[in-house]
Every structure is written in structure tokens, then in C-alpha cells.
Design a protein around this motif. Sequence first.
Motif, PDB file in Angstrom:
ATOM      1  N   SER A   7       0.819  -1.155   0.120  1.00 49.36           N
ATOM      2  CA  SER A   7      -0.013   0.076  -0.270  1.00 49.36           C
ATOM      3  C   SER A   7       0.867   1.410  -0.132  1.00 49.36           C
ATOM      4  O   SER A   7       0.480   2.211  -0.727  1.00 49.36           O
ATOM      5  CB  SER A   7      -0.981  -0.120   1.201  1.00 49.36           C
ATOM      6  N   SER A   8       2.021   1.191   0.676  1.00 48.02           N
ATOM      7  CA  SER A   8       2.864   2.328   0.552  1.00 48.02           C
ATOM      8  C   SER A   8       3.324   2.570  -0.641  1.00 48.02           C
ATOM      9  O   SER A   8       3.671   3.632  -1.081  1.00 48.02           O
ATOM     10  CB  SER A   8       3.821   2.279   1.994  1.00 48.02           C
ATOM     11  N   ASN A  10       2.377   1.920  -3.483  1.00 45.35           N
ATOM     12  CA  ASN A  10       1.461   2.599  -4.260  1.00 45.35           C
ATOM     13  C   ASN A  10       1.176   4.052  -4.176  1.00 45.35           C
ATOM     14  O   ASN A  10       1.279   4.910  -4.939  1.00 45.35           O
ATOM     15  CB  ASN A  10       0.065   1.946  -4.306  1.00 45.35           C
ATOM     16  N   ALA A  11       1.098   4.214  -2.773  1.00 44.84           N
ATOM     17  CA  ALA A  11       1.088   5.823  -2.433  1.00 44.84           C
ATOM     18  C   ALA A  11       2.348   6.631  -2.846  1.00 44.84           C
ATOM     19  O   ALA A  11       2.307   7.644  -3.587  1.00 44.84           O
ATOM     20  CB  ALA A  11       0.779   6.076  -0.951  1.00 44.84           C
ATOM     21  N   GLU A  12       3.471   5.807  -2.665  1.00 38.84           N
ATOM     22  CA  GLU A  12       4.612   6.419  -3.109  1.00 38.84           C
ATOM     23  C   GLU A  12       4.878   6.647  -4.745  1.00 38.84           C
ATOM     24  O   GLU A  12       5.421   7.660  -5.233  1.00 38.84           O
ATOM     25  CB  GLU A  12       5.791   5.479  -2.794  1.00 38.84           C
ATOM     26  N   ARG A  14       2.382   7.095  -6.707  1.00 35.96           N
ATOM     27  CA  ARG A  14       1.557   8.604  -6.852  1.00 35.96           C
ATOM     28  C   ARG A  14       2.263   9.787  -6.498  1.00 35.96           C
ATOM     29  O   ARG A  14       2.225  10.583  -7.261  1.00 35.96           O
ATOM     30  CB  ARG A  14       0.158   8.540  -6.298  1.00 35.96           C
ATOM     31  N   ARG A  15       2.997   9.744  -5.517  1.00 33.44           N
ATOM     32  CA  ARG A  15       3.571  10.818  -4.861  1.00 33.44           C
ATOM     33  C   ARG A  15       5.074  11.126  -5.966  1.00 33.44           C
ATOM     34  O   ARG A  15       5.260  12.402  -6.431  1.00 33.44           O
ATOM     35  CB  ARG A  15       4.367  10.677  -3.599  1.00 33.44           C
ATOM     36  N   THR A 102      -3.795  13.248 -11.164  1.00 34.69           N
ATOM     37  CA  THR A 102      -3.053  11.579 -11.005  1.00 34.69           C
ATOM     38  C   THR A 102      -3.941  10.678 -11.142  1.00 34.69           C
ATOM     39  O   THR A 102      -5.209  10.839 -10.646  1.00 34.69           O
ATOM     40  CB  THR A 102      -2.435  11.651  -9.725  1.00 34.69           C
ATOM     41  N   THR A 113       0.594   3.797 -13.073  1.00 29.85           N
ATOM     42  CA  THR A 113       0.087   5.101 -12.149  1.00 29.85           C
ATOM     43  C   THR A 113       0.687   6.190 -12.806  1.00 29.85           C
ATOM     44  O   THR A 113       1.992   6.211 -13.226  1.00 29.85           O
ATOM     45  CB  THR A 113       0.510   5.187 -10.656  1.00 29.85           C
TER      46      THR A 113
END
Length: 847
Positions: A7-8, A10-12, A14-15, A102, A113
Motif C-alpha cells: 500500500s505504501s 502505491n502511494a509512493e 503516486r507521489r 494523478t 500510475t
Amino acid sequence: MVLQARSSANAEARRVTSSVAESFARAPGLVEALESPDPSAVLQPQAEAVRQATGVDSVVVFSTSFVQLTSPYPDYIGRPYSPPANVATKVLPELRAGRSVTFDIDDRGYRSTATAVPVFGPDGKERGVVAVNITVGKVNSVVGAHLPVLIGGTAAAVTLAAVATAFTARRLLRQTRGLGPTELARMYDHHNAVLHAVREGVLIVSADGWLLLANDEARRLLDLPEDAEQRPVTELGLDPATTALLTGGTDLTEVTDVIHQAGDRLLAVNRRPTAPYGGLPGSVVTLRDSTELHELSNRVAAAGQRSRLMHEAGMRIGRTLDMTRTCEELAEVAVNGFADTVAVDLLEEVTQGEDPERAGRRLHRTAVRGAEPARLARVGTELTARDRTDQARALATGRAVSSEAGAVVLAPLVVRGLVLGLVEFRRSAPGPGFDPEDLVLAEELAARAAVSIDNARRFTREHGLAVALQHSLLPRTLPHRTGLDVAFRYLPAHAGVGGDWFDVIGLPGLRTALVVGDVVGHGINAAVAMGRLRTTIRNFSALDLPPEEVLGRLDELVAQLDEEGAGLEIAGSTCVYAVYDPVSGSCVLARAGHLRPALIEPDGTVGYPEVAVSPPLGVGGHPFETTELKLAPGSQLVLFTDGLVETRDSDIDVGLARLRRTLAEQAGRDPERICEAVTRAMLVGHPADDVALLVARTGLLAADRSAEWEVPMDPAAVAPVRAACARQVARWGLDGLGFATELILSELITNAIRYGAAPVRVRLLYDTSLVCEVSDGSSTAPHLRWAATTDEGGRGIFLVAQLAHRWGTRYTAEGKVIWCEQTPAEGGPSEGTADGIGGVAGVVGAP
């Protein structure tokens, strides 16, 4: 942990895509690259470099029509991109609204992504889009690669912790020699109390006089042996007074603060007991070297003084663009706390505004300040840096040189690798000389002043070039004109060259044009614009046009140059154009936005006559009007620019009133003395604007120097008129011009009768030249042409052109005038004008 990592990740992702896209879209030069002829050639290398550096899969730049300008696959460059339907529905509206977006892409097994950021130009219009993409597979691979590490790391950590615990326990037991927790806590408390109680040289002395601890500063100050710790103080080789001070006897509660002499050092000693801080009985002794503290305080004070000196130099040096004043400011700053006497010498070519020669040796003393200026050469003295001297060495190396046992420092003025001169700093006995730090400060002062001196030097050079250009474009001498005694003054502004100008132009029929103008702006451009206007108005004057037509054509030219964007600020310039006729005593004036001239009547009355005014040149939309003044002999017409009467501190009306009073006081004097008195009274100090002043005293052509006849429209009348003119020329003593005059008049009168209209008149004028004028009522002008050998006519004007010094045609409201001038062999008489008027004087001066 695996789920959380994924999960982290995927968030990374996007960032990362968002930050990379935003950074690339806001990068300097992106908009210019998109607007270049080949954006892909500029952007493709940059996009690939960013992609490789950040680890993303692609950095793609799109045009506004979504043509790919960059791509990881070069074959895709230049192709239009069609996003999936779900992406187009979600992303395109956001981009058109100017927002970044995004999003996730899931198209036929391809999951990634991406972030898209619109690019806007300075005008707010969209220039393109930056899109950054990273695949989900790469994100999951990162998590999968970390999974064995997580599991293996956990097992390794547990094993390592167990081994380390056993190893640490054994090592701690061995190093503490069997001491338990209580003993270790007491030892820690003791050392902690000592470390918080002292700051300088530290010694810990036990109650029985043993040295338990000595830090490096204490060893240095007392020169202790390497094995001094864990030994009695009495065995350290110290003098008895120091030993007694450190041990302190048996009273361990006493606090001691004394100044103690230890060898060549003066120590400030403080002894405190350790027991009140939780330690064992004993004392902690701190040592401070007061000698070094004194030196340190002196250094701090000196550093503060240098800082203040450099600050003052920055505030006071270079406030003007005058080299001499800048050198004086440097000397004044340096004698205020750095040197007793200061002298500044500039290379000879620098004082003239030129670039310095690298091997220059000739110096010009520019400034001297200080307590003993008599010891130095005076200001204005020419000096030479001899070979193998300190001056020559400083000039050659560009570094400060100390001489006379440190009492003198020679610092070169260096800027951009060029040496402009030298600064000599002197200190008088019995004060201290210059140390190495003072040499550095001297170089810094000289370097800071050198920048300002160089700016002043370049300004002097450019100002000199502009003044030379302007003077070359202005008249140096004015022609001798019949019926006029003219004087002038021109003073350029102190701050820069302007566009004020003047001229005196000879016209046919002994008439004279007086012109004064003012071009907007200052500098080289204003001087060039002034030169163009003066040349243009001379060309128009050669056509012998009326004043209103001269200004009208000049106005059209200025408007045309302004539209062409020639880089010259001409639009808005002003001009006054006056034509004086010494035969009739009339003066016809036209002005374009210029100030009214002043008029001094023969009886001393001064006024500003009403003269029709039109808008400044280049404004257009308004015809030019003329005003005719009848000037009595002895009248003085004063033309000037606004720099004479207008200043920043006073209104123009105040200046006009003061000019009126000054002219009234000078009434009756000649134009040259009036110019001198006006400039002296009106210009106090350096003028802020250019000043052009033209004073013309009028007179009339003597009555016996003109003759006029009216000719009937009959060819038979040519002979009698020609004979009468020949007799008049003979009475004037111009026998040598009689035959040529008869031929000229015969041709001109015959042409007027044959091709012109009534009335036909002939006029002869004689002063410095003989003028023949034939006027008629038609506007048809003759033209000079080459007649063939078989032609029976067509040679009349050619004959006139060969016999006369010059000839031409002037149009009037009633028709035209054909004129010609002949120059007597020995010139005309000076007594031909009333009151001896017919001279010129003037000065084109510096501010």
C-alpha cells in the motif's frame, strides 16, 4: 508488513509521478523549448535524463494537440496520442481547467500510475502537457524484492541481539573490574557533576591531593606530563604556589578565585569543591589564560572595527560617477580608523577615461587625506613607478605590498584583472605598523573602491564620447549674415548629454533662418536624434520653404521614424524656426511645442511676443501656423531651450520672469555680452539639462543697396530693364559682374515674360554678394537641362547656372521668385548694413 509495504509503495508511486511531473512542468526554459522550432530536439534528452534519474517508466511531453514531443521509444515521437476512453473522460477536463491530475491506467493488462500537468506560458495560455508514468509491476517488484529482506532481517536481528547481549555483558564485567551498578552510578554522577561545573581547563583533584582528571587545555596551560593523572599533585613538577593552589589544603568547602602567575602565563584560577554536586570529596579547578583572552578580545574589537570600516566604505565610496570624488571618498574612509595618511594615485590613461595599460607606470595623484599630507606629493602631481620599487611590484602583481617596516602599505586598485592605480596607506610612529590582516583589509578596501572608480571611468569615457559626438553635430562657427549680429551659447547637462541644438542657416535674398530645438531624452541616442533633425531641417531649408512647411515636413519625418522603431526618441521633440528678412525687417516664426522667444526692443523693453504654437514634432493632427513680427533695427531676438529657465526646484514661470529681468538689465549691450550675462545669471552650478541660447540683433539693409523694377509683359521691355540693372551694378562698383548680370537677367526676364504671368518684377540686392531676383505670378519653375546641338533653345537656365555662384526657385503666395547669387571678386563692403550689423560669436562649452 507485506500488505502495508505494498500500500505504501502505491502511494509512493503516486507521489513520485506527481513530484516529477510538477518539477519538469515548472522547470525554467520549458516554455521557451515548446515555442522553439524543434521542441523534441531540446526536450527529448532532458526527459530521458529525468526518467533515468528518478526511476519512472516514462516522461512524455505533449503539444496542445497531444502530439508526443518526447518518449522513451523514439519511434513514438511526433505521433498523436489517443488515451483510453476512461482516461480521456477523467483527465482531459481537468487539464483543460488548468489542474494537475494523478490517475491509474488499466488498459488491456497494462496497469500503471500516471500524473499529467498542464504547462502555461507567461500570457496564461496553455503550451503543452507533461505526463509521468510508472507501472504497477515495478511497484510490486519493489515490494517483492523487500519481502526476503524483511524475513531474513528479522531473524538476523534476533540472533544478533542475543549474541551482542552476551558479548556486552562479558566485556562490561571485565572493564569495570567487578564493579556493580551502584558503584558505576556513583562514578557517573561524579564525572557528570564535574563536566557541568567547569568550561575551560579542567582538573579534578581528590581530597588527598591526587590528580584524578586533567583535560587537554589544563595539560597545555600547566605543561603537565603525559602520565599526570592518578598521581599526587606534588609529584607533577609544578611550582610550590601552583601546587598549593590546586590542593587547597584541607579545607574542601572553600571556593577560590585568584589570578595566578604560572610560568609566562597569567591564569585566572577557580577552585570549587565537588561534594555539593554529588561527587566524592575533592575539588574541580578551572583555568583560564587571561593573556589569550585579552588577545582574543583585541581581535574581536579589531574585527568589529574592520567590519564597521567595510560597512562605511560600502555606504560612502562610489556615491557619484566622478573619479576624483570617488578617490577622495576612499581616502576619507581609510583615515577614519585604519591609516593616518592616505594617497590615491590613478594611472594616467584611467584619469582620461581610457582602459588601463597592463604595463602602465605613469600615475596621477588624485587624492590625499590624513594627518601628514605634507610628506606626500600634492594632488595633481605626475608620478612614475620606477623599476624594482614597491610601487612597480604592486602594479605588476596586483597584490598589496608592505614597506618601511610595516608603516606603509601599497594596495593596487584592481577590477576585472585590470590595475587602475595605487592606494598608499601610512601609519605614523609610535603607533603599531600594519600586520598581515591589515594587508588583507587594505586589498579589500582598494577592491571595493576600484569597482566604483571603474564605473566612473567608463562613465567619463562614454560621456566624453557623447559630448564629442554632440559637439561634432552642432555648428562650431556661424556664417556672417546680412542684417544680423548673432551670438550663441551651448552648455551640455552635467549628468549626461542631451538633445538641445541650434543653427543659423543662410537663405536666398540675404534672408536668414534662426533655429533652436530640443530632443527628448539624454545620452548617445538623443545626440544622434539631434543630428538627424538638424541635418533634415537644413535640407528642408535648402528648398526655401516657408517656416510652417519646414516644420510640417519635419513633423512627418519624425512620425515616420517613430513608426519604423528606429530606436531614437524623437517624437515629442520641440523646435522654433524663424526667418528674418533684412530688406523688409520682418521675421516670420513657427514653433512646434517650443517656448516663445524673448524680444528686446531698441528702447530696452523686454517681452515674450505672442507666437502661434503647434504640438511637438511627431504628435501630428494639427497644422503649423506662422506669426510675422516687424522688428525695428536694433531689436534683439532671444531663442532658447527650457533648460535655461526650468529646474527641478522652480516652476518654468519663475525662470521666465528671471530671464526677463536679466535681459532688461542687459538691454543695449551686444549679443555676446547678453549671452554671457544670461548664462551666468540663469545657470547656477551645473545645469541639470542641456541649454541652447541664440541671441540675434537685427538691422536693415541700407536703402542704397537694393533696387527694384516692374517689367511689362512685352519682350521689348527686356532691353531697357537690363540696361537699368547694368547701370545700378556699375554704381555699386561691380563692373566685373556687369556683363554676367546682363546675361542672367536677360534670360530670367525673357523666361518670365514668355512662360510666366504678370506681374513680373526684378530686384537687385547687394551686400556680401550680388543677388538678382526675377518674380512673376505663375508657379511654373524652370528646370536645368542639357540641350542638344541641334536645339534652338533650352540653354538659358544652363547659362544662368554657369554664370552664377548658385541659383534656385522660391515659391510665394503670389507666384514664384527665381534668384541667383554672384560673389564679387573681393567680397562686399562691411558697411553695407545699418549700424555695422553682420557678425557672429558663440561658445559651445562643457558643463
